[in-house]
Structure formats: structure tokens, C-alpha cells
Design a protein around this motif. Structure first.
Motif, PDB file in Angstrom:
ATOM      1  N   MET A 213     -13.323   3.925 -14.144  1.00 13.50           N
ATOM      2  CA  MET A 213     -12.458   2.770 -14.084  1.00 13.50           C
ATOM      3  C   MET A 213     -11.036   3.222 -13.762  1.00 13.50           C
ATOM      4  N   LEU A 214     -10.428   2.572 -12.790  1.00 13.85           N
ATOM      5  CA  LEU A 214      -9.047   2.881 -12.440  1.00 13.85           C
ATOM      6  C   LEU A 214      -8.094   2.243 -13.449  1.00 13.85           C
ATOM      7  N   PRO A 215      -7.101   2.986 -13.914  1.00 16.60           N
ATOM      8  CA  PRO A 215      -6.099   2.382 -14.788  1.00 16.60           C
ATOM      9  C   PRO A 215      -5.307   1.312 -14.039  1.00 16.60           C
ATOM     10  N   LYS A 216      -4.770   0.367 -14.767  1.00 16.67           N
ATOM     11  CA  LYS A 216      -4.047  -0.751 -14.168  1.00 16.67           C
ATOM     12  C   LYS A 216      -2.900  -0.288 -13.268  1.00 16.67           C
ATOM     13  N   ALA A 217      -2.248   0.799 -13.641  1.00 10.74           N
ATOM     14  CA  ALA A 217      -1.128   1.312 -12.861  1.00 10.74           C
ATOM     15  C   ALA A 217      -1.548   1.781 -11.473  1.00 10.74           C
ATOM     16  N   HIS A 218      -2.848   1.968 -11.247  1.00  9.79           N
ATOM     17  CA  HIS A 218      -3.340   2.456  -9.961  1.00  9.79           C
ATOM     18  C   HIS A 218      -4.145   1.408  -9.197  1.00  9.79           C
ATOM     19  N   LYS A 219      -3.956   0.130  -9.548  1.00  7.01           N
ATOM     20  CA  LYS A 219      -4.691  -0.941  -8.878  1.00  7.01           C
ATOM     21  C   LYS A 219      -3.741  -1.850  -8.106  1.00  7.01           C
ATOM     22  N   LEU A 220      -4.154  -2.226  -6.918  1.00 10.49           N
ATOM     23  CA  LEU A 220      -3.470  -3.295  -6.189  1.00 10.49           C
ATOM     24  C   LEU A 220      -4.015  -4.601  -6.745  1.00 10.49           C
ATOM     25  N   SER A 221      -3.132  -5.471  -7.172  1.00  4.25           N
ATOM     26  CA  SER A 221      -3.637  -6.681  -7.823  1.00  4.25           C
ATOM     27  C   SER A 221      -3.313  -7.968  -7.081  1.00  4.25           C
ATOM     28  N   SER A 222      -2.240  -7.996  -6.326  1.00  2.00           N
ATOM     29  CA  SER A 222      -1.870  -9.263  -5.682  1.00  2.00           C
ATOM     30  C   SER A 222      -2.348  -9.304  -4.235  1.00  2.00           C
ATOM     31  N   SER A 223      -2.643 -10.495  -3.787  1.00  2.00           N
ATOM     32  CA  SER A 223      -3.083 -10.655  -2.397  1.00  2.00           C
ATOM     33  C   SER A 223      -1.958 -10.289  -1.438  1.00  2.00           C
ATOM     34  N   ALA A 224      -0.720 -10.467  -1.849  1.00  2.00           N
ATOM     35  CA  ALA A 224       0.414 -10.091  -0.996  1.00  2.00           C
ATOM     36  C   ALA A 224       0.440  -8.580  -0.764  1.00  2.00           C
ATOM     37  N   ASP A 225       0.122  -7.801  -1.792  1.00  2.00           N
ATOM     38  CA  ASP A 225       0.073  -6.350  -1.633  1.00  2.00           C
ATOM     39  C   ASP A 225      -1.062  -5.934  -0.700  1.00  2.00           C
ATOM     40  N   PHE A 226      -2.222  -6.584  -0.839  1.00  2.00           N
ATOM     41  CA  PHE A 226      -3.341  -6.314   0.068  1.00  2.00           C
ATOM     42  C   PHE A 226      -2.933  -6.641   1.501  1.00  2.00           C
ATOM     43  N   ARG A 227      -2.339  -7.805   1.705  1.00  2.00           N
ATOM     44  CA  ARG A 227      -1.941  -8.249   3.039  1.00  2.00           C
ATOM     45  C   ARG A 227      -0.913  -7.295   3.643  1.00  2.00           C
TER      46      ARG A 227
ATOM     47  N   VAL B  69     -12.964   2.117   6.265  1.00  2.00           N
ATOM     48  CA  VAL B  69     -11.656   2.127   6.918  1.00  2.00           C
ATOM     49  C   VAL B  69     -10.617   2.205   5.813  1.00  2.00           C
ATOM     50  N   VAL B  70      -9.633   3.088   5.988  1.00  2.00           N
ATOM     51  CA  VAL B  70      -8.578   3.266   4.992  1.00  2.00           C
ATOM     52  C   VAL B  70      -7.257   2.813   5.592  1.00  2.00           C
ATOM     53  N   HIS B  71      -6.582   1.893   4.898  1.00  2.00           N
ATOM     54  CA  HIS B  71      -5.250   1.418   5.275  1.00  2.00           C
ATOM     55  C   HIS B  71      -4.253   2.014   4.294  1.00  2.00           C
TER      56      HIS B  71
ATOM     57  N   PRO C   7       4.438   6.341  -4.275  1.00  2.00           N
ATOM     58  CA  PRO C   7       4.686   5.044  -3.632  1.00  2.00           C
ATOM     59  C   PRO C   7       3.635   4.588  -2.622  1.00  2.00           C
ATOM     60  N   HIS C   8       2.536   5.317  -2.464  1.00  2.00           N
ATOM     61  CA  HIS C   8       1.515   4.916  -1.497  1.00  2.00           C
ATOM     62  C   HIS C   8       0.621   3.808  -2.048  1.00  2.00           C
ATOM     63  N   ASP C   9       0.344   2.837  -1.196  1.00  2.00           N
ATOM     64  CA  ASP C   9      -0.666   1.819  -1.464  1.00  2.00           C
ATOM     65  C   ASP C   9      -1.795   2.060  -0.475  1.00  2.00           C
ATOM     66  N   VAL C  10      -3.020   2.032  -0.965  1.00  2.00           N
ATOM     67  CA  VAL C  10      -4.199   2.332  -0.145  1.00  2.00           C
ATOM     68  C   VAL C  10      -5.211   1.206  -0.317  1.00  2.00           C
ATOM     69  N   VAL C  11      -5.677   0.644   0.809  1.00  2.00           N
ATOM     70  CA  VAL C  11      -6.766  -0.330   0.777  1.00  2.00           C
ATOM     71  C   VAL C  11      -7.945   0.298   1.499  1.00  2.00           C
ATOM     72  N   VAL C  12      -9.088   0.313   0.830  1.00  2.00           N
ATOM     73  CA  VAL C  12     -10.313   0.883   1.394  1.00  2.00           C
ATOM     74  C   VAL C  12     -11.259  -0.272   1.684  1.00  2.00           C
ATOM     75  N   ARG C  13     -11.632  -0.409   2.967  1.00  2.00           N
ATOM     76  CA  ARG C  13     -12.575  -1.458   3.366  1.00  2.00           C
ATOM     77  C   ARG C  13     -13.908  -0.795   3.698  1.00  2.00           C
TER      78      ARG C  13
ATOM     79  N   ARG D 181      -1.476   3.315  -5.639  1.00  2.00           N
ATOM     80  CA  ARG D 181      -2.295   2.155  -5.993  1.00  2.00           C
ATOM     81  C   ARG D 181      -3.395   1.962  -4.950  1.00  2.00           C
ATOM     82  N   PHE D 182      -4.560   1.517  -5.429  1.00  2.00           N
ATOM     83  CA  PHE D 182      -5.732   1.339  -4.575  1.00  2.00           C
ATOM     84  C   PHE D 182      -6.258  -0.079  -4.665  1.00  2.00           C
TER      85      PHE D 182
END
Length: 126
Positions: free
Chosen positions: A1-15, A30-32, A86-92, A46-47
């Protein structure tokens, strides 16, 4: 389980992360990547994960999500040298991720993340 500090939570952050156009892919995912510029950085890196119905049924999607979360947790704990706070990562996940073993997902994640970070550095330097 990822700790809360390492999670992207808002749709704005994903976008923001997916629209930054700094991405790299493999056969299974695919990694953004984007870098936050907030003055008060909390947590990180954050992921976020996107596992659509194209990957498979609910059981398959949850299994792939768990595998990806575990891989991201390994990256947080020193698995990736260039991944900074400061990196944000989205994995699709792509449909091929449903049939891929964990070792293959780990290799694909590492390669795609390294390529996306190299693109981000190149873009920041230009």
C-alpha cells in the motif's frame, strides 16, 4: 500500500501530469511524468494509476493495480535514482499488462520511467 504522501489524489493533478506531454511507453504500460513547482511541496514523489476496462474484468484490473502500486512503492524506497520529491508520475496500464508477469511489469516500468525522466530533463534544459 502506498502511503498517502505518495498518492495523486485529485483529478486536476492527474490531468496536469498526463497533459504535460512528457511520457514514455512500453508494451504493457505508459508512464507520464511532470515536476511540481509548488512552494510548499508535501510528500512525493507521487503516483497515480489508470487501469481501464480494456485491461480486463474487475479482478484482473485490481490485480494489475496492486502490482503497479507495489512497483511504485519499491521506486519510492530507492529503486529509482533520479526520481525526486517534486515528481508526479501517472502509470497507465495497457491491455497487455493483464497477461504480463510482475517481473515484466517491473522492467517495463523502470525503462519507461527512465525514458520519461530523460525527456523531462531534456525539456527543462531546452
Amino acid at each position: 500500500m502506498l502511503p498517502k504522501a505518495h498518492k495523486l489524489s485529485s483529478s486536476a493533478d492527474f490531468r496536469r501530469t498526463t497533459s504535460a506531454r512528457t511520457r514514455a511507453g512500453s508494451r504493457t504500460l505508459v508512464v507520464h511524468v511532470t515536476t511540481r513547482t509548488d512552494l510548499a511541496l508535501t510528500g512525493g514523489p507521487r503516483f497515480g494509476f489508470v487501469v481501464s476496462k480494456a485491461v480486463g474484468n474487475a479482478v484482473t484490473r485490481h490485480r494489475v493495480s496492486r502490482q503497479l502500486r507495489h512497483i511504485a512503492l519499491e521506486a519510492v524506497h530507492g529503486g529509482v535514482d533520479k526520481l525526486a520529491r517534486p515528481h508526479d508520475v501517472v502509470v497507465r496500464a495497457l491491455p497487455a499488462a493483464a497477461r504480463a508477469p510482475s517481473a515484466q511489469l517491473r522492467e517495463d516500468f523502470a525503462a519507461a520511467l527512465a525514458a520519461a525522466l530523460a525527456k523531462a530533463e531534456k525539456r527543462a534544459g531546452a
